[in-house]
Enzyme design. Structure first.
Site, PDB file in Angstrom:
ATOM      1  N   SER A   1     -10.003  -0.420   7.033  1.00 48.23           N
ATOM      2  CA  SER A   1      -9.424  -0.407   5.658  1.00 48.23           C
ATOM      3  C   SER A   1      -8.605  -1.636   5.115  1.00 48.23           C
ATOM      4  O   SER A   1      -8.239  -1.653   3.772  1.00 48.23           O
ATOM      5  CB  SER A   1      -8.295   0.748   5.708  1.00 48.23           C
ATOM      6  OG  SER A   1      -9.307   1.977   5.464  1.00 48.23           O
TER       7      SER A   1
ATOM      8  N   LYS B   1       0.817  -1.197  -0.006  1.00 52.22           N
ATOM      9  CA  LYS B   1       0.063   0.051  -0.108  1.00 52.22           C
ATOM     10  C   LYS B   1       1.020   1.275   0.046  1.00 52.22           C
ATOM     11  O   LYS B   1       1.911   1.382   0.749  1.00 52.22           O
ATOM     12  CB  LYS B   1      -0.882   0.176   1.289  1.00 52.22           C
ATOM     13  CG  LYS B   1      -1.922   1.024   1.440  1.00 52.22           C
ATOM     14  CD  LYS B   1      -2.816   0.926   2.610  1.00 52.22           C
ATOM     15  CE  LYS B   1      -3.885   2.145   2.704  1.00 52.22           C
ATOM     16  NZ  LYS B   1      -4.487   1.966   3.856  1.00 52.22           N
TER      17      LYS B   1
ATOM     18  N   SER C   1      -9.657   2.015   2.779  1.00 48.39           N
ATOM     19  CA  SER C   1      -8.534   2.805   2.137  1.00 48.39           C
ATOM     20  C   SER C   1      -7.669   1.782   1.213  1.00 48.39           C
ATOM     21  O   SER C   1      -7.181   2.323   0.199  1.00 48.39           O
ATOM     22  CB  SER C   1      -7.900   3.936   2.961  1.00 48.39           C
ATOM     23  OG  SER C   1      -7.088   3.078   3.885  1.00 48.39           O
TER      24      SER C   1
END
Ligand code: GLN
Length: 490
Positions: free
Chosen positions: A179, A80, A155
């Site tokens: 997330s 990420k 997210s």
């Protein structure tokens, strides 16, 4: 032409590498080729590190040849874009950090590198991890591989979509309020949010420091176990990192579920839950009974309060964490500022997107003198009560289970104009972060062709039990093996 997804688990890939059936170079090249073919459409990556990946793959092949392979040596993965990567842009999904090249690796990145993983690139995300749909990314929304008109969740949407589309077999995510779990549910993969403090936060760009936690996202619980073994561990450079002996999660995957007491919170099955999601979760729970578990209704009475408490605490922490982006030291700086005030205001106004600005405003307000007691302190008190609700539930059950999300992946744009509708998405996930507990989402079925996630919540440091419960479900079901139909663009 339909693109087939490589169905091999991380352990199978490691075996194929060890036997010489494939090489890290070949796996890396094919991951890059798939990204080239599909990602202009999916937008799951922000940055690709082609040269370095191929170079690392060659190094990995040499390690394998010399018999010096770790459990992940040569396997391409993605991080990420919230994890700092040395010499590779780390944007956190924000214009503010669009040209930020960190001088060091986050501990998670460093650990996965030393376990041998090959870093392919950095995945798309909501700006500063604020969001539930990936639509808050400066780099544009990522699409759900199961239906490109829908969001992948957020997210960590880029990581979830990249794994679901088979671009990589595994990726990292972070979970402040859901997330990892929510995008895992929306994309039909398995994700684990560890106990707060198990995985180092060093080099993980801070959103809400008392809630943020990094974790693995992959196709199966077994793969998550392998990744967690590499990611977890004490870090002297993170003061909230817990010093505990390392665990072998894979060795515990077969621990018996006979007599496992599963608590079903009645608040997780009330108003707002999609009826077909409810049915799928009930079927999954019946499967657990067949495996020897017992189901017991419990109550987490303050579930509804988790949203207002979280949306005071997280923005409060974010407003202080994000004060470092002042246009002076690093990050975006506006052109020709008139004076210092202008430099601060314009740099921040230009560098931050709408949702980030909203959270900074809310957080600063909640922390300001006169409002601190009414909002921030009150939210912290509620947080304590929520943690207490879990503690009392765990007096009579071992694991808590329910849906990860109230519905399946929603359409792009359908909630962007209503922040509170978006915040409601987090109803089953937020309280877990407020209490610092570990939790997983695993595929449990499909509603109208879209994946549904089952959430399992454990006691502090009970990751081994969660992974075992998820793994044994996955040995009896094949939901996690389903893959989306991906056509090469004409
Ligand atoms: N959707 C939640 C938020 O916007 C959670 C995000 C996260 O876990 N990073 O804050």
């Amino acid at each position: 032409m339909r693109l087939e997804i490589d169905p091999r688990s991380l352990a199978e890939l490691a075996k194929a590498l060890a036997s010489g059936e494939t090489s890290s170079f070949a796996l890396t090249e094919s991951a890059l080729a798939r990204i080239d073919a599909l990602d202009s459409e999916l937008n799951s990556f922000i940055s690709i590190d082609r040269e370095a990946a191929l170079q690392d793959a060659k190094t990995a092949d040499a390690r394998i040849a010399s018999g010096d392979a770790g459990p992940l040596t040569g396997i391409p993965i993605a991080h990420k874009d919230i994890f700092c990567t040395r010499n590779l842009r780390t944007s956190c999904g924000s214009r503010m950090l669009d040209d930020f090249i960190p001088p060091y690796d986050a501990t998670v990145v460093e650990r996965l590198r030393s376990a041998g993983a090959v870093l392919i690139g950095k995945t798309n995300m909501d700006e500063f991890a604020m969001g539930s749909s990936n639509e808050n990314s400066f780099y544009g929304p990522c699409k759900n591989p199961w239906d490109r008109k829908r969001v992948p969740g957020g997210s960590s949407g880029g990581s979830a979509a990249a794994v679901a589309a088979g671009l990589v077999a595994a990726a990292t995510g972070t979970d402040t309020g859901g997330s990892i779990r929510q995008p895992a549910a929306f994309c039909g993969i398995t994700g684990l949010k560890p106990t707060y403090g198990l995985v180092s936060r060093l080099g993980m760009i801070a959103y809400a420091s008392s809630l943020d936690q990094g974790g693995p996202m992959a196709r199966s619980a077994e793969d998550c176990a392998l990744l967690l073994e590499a990611m977890a561990g004490h870090d002297v450079r993170d003061s909230t990192s817990i010093n505990r002996p390392p665990e072998n999660y894979r060795a515990q995957l077969q621990q018996s579920l006979e007599g496992l007491r599963i608590g079903i919170p009645k608040e997780y099955f009330g108003e707002g839950l999609d009826s077909s999601v409810a049915r799928i979760i009930e079927d999954a729970l019946t499967e657990y009974e067949a495996m020897g578990a017992t189901l017991q209704e419990i109550s987490l009475p303050r579930t509804a309060l988790s949203i207002p408490a979280y949306y005071v605490i997280a923005p409060a922490e974010a407003s202080t964490n994000l004060s470092r982006y002042d246009g002076v030291r690093y990050g975006h700086r506006c052109n020709s500022p008139k004076d210092l005030e202008d430099l601060y205001t314009r740099s921040r106004e230009e560098g931050f997107g709408g949702e980030v600005q909203r959270r900074i405003l809310v957080g600063t307000y909640a922390l300001s003198s006169g409002y601190y007691d009414a909002y921030y302190k009150k939210a912290q008190q509620v947080r304590r009560l929520i943690a207490g609700d879990f503690a009392s539930a765990f007096e009579s059950v071992d694991v808590i289970a329910g849906p990860t999300t109230p519905g399946v992946a929603f359409e792009l744009g359908s909630k962007t104009s209503d922040p509170t509708a978006m915040y409601l998405e987090d109803i089953y996930t937020l309280s877990v972060n407020l209490a610092g507990l570990p939790a997983m989402s695993l595929p449990a079925g499909f509603s109208d062709g879209l994946p549904v996630g089952l959430q399992l919540i454990g006691q502090h440091f009970d990751e081994a039990r969660l992974l075992a419960a998820a793994h044994q479900f996955q040995q009896r079901s094949d939901w996690h093996r389903q893959t989306p139909e991906l056509e090469l663009p004409a």
